[in-house]
Design an enzyme around this catalytic site. Sequence first.
Site, PDB file in Angstrom:
ATOM      1  N   LYS A 105       0.857  -1.190   0.000  1.00  9.24           N
ATOM      2  CA  LYS A 105       0.000   0.000   0.000  1.00  9.24           C
ATOM      3  C   LYS A 105       0.886   1.229   0.000  1.00  9.24           C
ATOM      4  CE  LYS A 105      -4.557   0.555   0.491  1.00  9.24           C
ATOM      5  NZ  LYS A 105      -5.556  -0.490   0.158  1.00  9.24           N
ATOM      6  N   GLY A 218     -18.449   6.921  -1.860  1.00  9.15           N
ATOM      7  CA  GLY A 218     -17.401   7.083  -2.867  1.00  9.15           C
ATOM      8  C   GLY A 218     -17.621   6.050  -3.955  1.00  9.15           C
ATOM      9  N   ASN A 219     -16.567   5.691  -4.665  1.00  6.17           N
ATOM     10  CA  ASN A 219     -16.715   4.761  -5.788  1.00  6.17           C
ATOM     11  C   ASN A 219     -17.397   3.449  -5.382  1.00  6.17           C
ATOM     12  OD1 ASN A 219     -16.306   3.731  -8.483  1.00  6.17           O
ATOM     13  ND2 ASN A 219     -14.655   2.503  -7.634  1.00  6.17           N
ATOM     14  N   ALA A 220     -16.888   2.797  -4.321  1.00  5.26           N
ATOM     15  CA  ALA A 220     -17.438   1.489  -3.946  1.00  5.26           C
ATOM     16  C   ALA A 220     -18.903   1.600  -3.517  1.00  5.26           C
ATOM     17  CB  ALA A 220     -16.598   0.867  -2.836  1.00  5.26           C
TER      18      ALA A 220
HETATM   19  N1  GLU Z   1      -7.374  -0.185  -3.408  1.00  8.46           N
HETATM   20  C1  GLU Z   1      -8.057  -1.426  -3.642  1.00  8.46           C
HETATM   21  C2  GLU Z   1      -8.052  -2.290  -2.382  1.00  8.46           C
HETATM   22  O1  GLU Z   1      -7.828  -1.829  -1.291  1.00  8.46           O
HETATM   23  C3  GLU Z   1      -7.533  -2.149  -4.853  1.00  8.46           C
HETATM   24  C4  GLU Z   1      -6.097  -2.499  -4.811  1.00  8.46           C
HETATM   25  C5  GLU Z   1      -5.559  -3.017  -6.131  1.00  8.46           C
HETATM   26  O2  GLU Z   1      -6.326  -3.160  -7.076  1.00  8.46           O
HETATM   27  O3  GLU Z   1      -4.370  -3.261  -6.168  1.00  8.46           O
HETATM   28  O4  GLU Z   1      -8.353  -3.450  -2.436  1.00  8.46           O
END
Ligand code: GLU
Length: 415
Positions: A105, A218-220
């Site tokens: 991350k 948001g998006n989700a």
């Molecule tokens: N940010 C998204 C997550 O927390 C997707 C991560 C990704 O696709 O690498 O799962």
Amino acid sequence: MKSYNSFDVTQQQVREAARLLNLDEATIELLVWPQKEFKFTIPVRMDDGSVKIFHAWRIQHNYARGPAKGGIRFHPDETVDTIRALAGWMTWKTAVVDLPLGGGKGGVKCDPKKMSERELEQLARGYVRAVAEHIGIDRDVPAPDVYTNPQTMAWMMDEYETISHHHQPGVLTDKPLQIGGTEGRRDATARGGVTTVREACNILGVDPTKNFAIQGFGNAGQRAALLHEEILGGGKLVAVSDSRGAIFNADGFNPKELVTYKLTTGSVVGFPGSRAISHEEVLEANVEILYPAALENSIDEKNAPRIKAKIVCELSNGPTTPEADLILYKKNIHVIPDILASAGGVTVSYFEMVQDSYSYFWEESVVHHRLDQKLTKAYHRVQEAIREKKVHPRLAAMVVGVARVAEACKLRGWV
Ligand code: GLU
């Protein structure tokens, strides 16, 4: 109110899962810590001519099963520990859905809502200049997360290709379709979550066409609202919140109109026909299904006793505190934990990496079908672990993920 350090929480979760798996101390120590951490500063010339220094991180939690994978967040409250926790959750998430990937991350401490498009582009490009040598399709593959999006990825990919002098779209995922993105990525997190809700409703006999609520739009959150009809055959969205406020309508909102309103005004607040309510009231609404889709630690020991939903589908990362987990478990509420419920995004990111590798792109229906298969299988694997170990769903999902990662570490001879 107790304050939580998400990294402490995730380390605790790993230890509990490891105990159930009888893992040795060295393996546990390896798994509770990130394998690599990068901290850097990014200078950006702001629109007013001044230079601002932003603090940023990229953390690769574990890459025993494949390249580290996970988003980059732009957030004012970012710290090394939020990123460490989120990097770890990506390791467990990719393992639960059995993707050949590790977890990572990134984050930048900044307030994107107060920055111009040009400033954000400079920040995104500066981020890649700082980490270019540590990322790549065979090392670590970033994606969007809170307050970053496909445009951010487009700038980042361009900067990476400029530095490396190679066309390498698979260096990061959730890019715009025109430059190496995949069909079906934008709604993938929500699609994966709603798919697990479908399975849960079948098992529990819950009617998915009744009321549901979404905390965080948001998006989700938006996509989950839109997908209810397609995947579950209906459902009435009666309560929604975002960072500016919360709204209610007993007759249900039209998801399409609400999304358009949010995209034009920046918030759900003031949506015609809605009544303003508190953030807490969204979590405590009288619904069958609740989707936490905001930031960490929103469901805590204070509000958990008042949650009425039969199914809690965690679309955001780390929305429930450990105390709240036990309360929900005792109340017999079926929690679909974040590392399972929100794994659809990274699953389709993996599909994007595969397609970028051979430069041949799948139809949207193929992406949807393969995503459904992965998430359905993972959901039932976690159900099995709940029965085997007799523990709450989050711990069961952690047991599945930790076991797979520990096995990879052992096979490699690391522990
Ligand atoms: N940010 C998204 C997550 O927390 C997707 C991560 C990704 O696709 O690498 O799962």
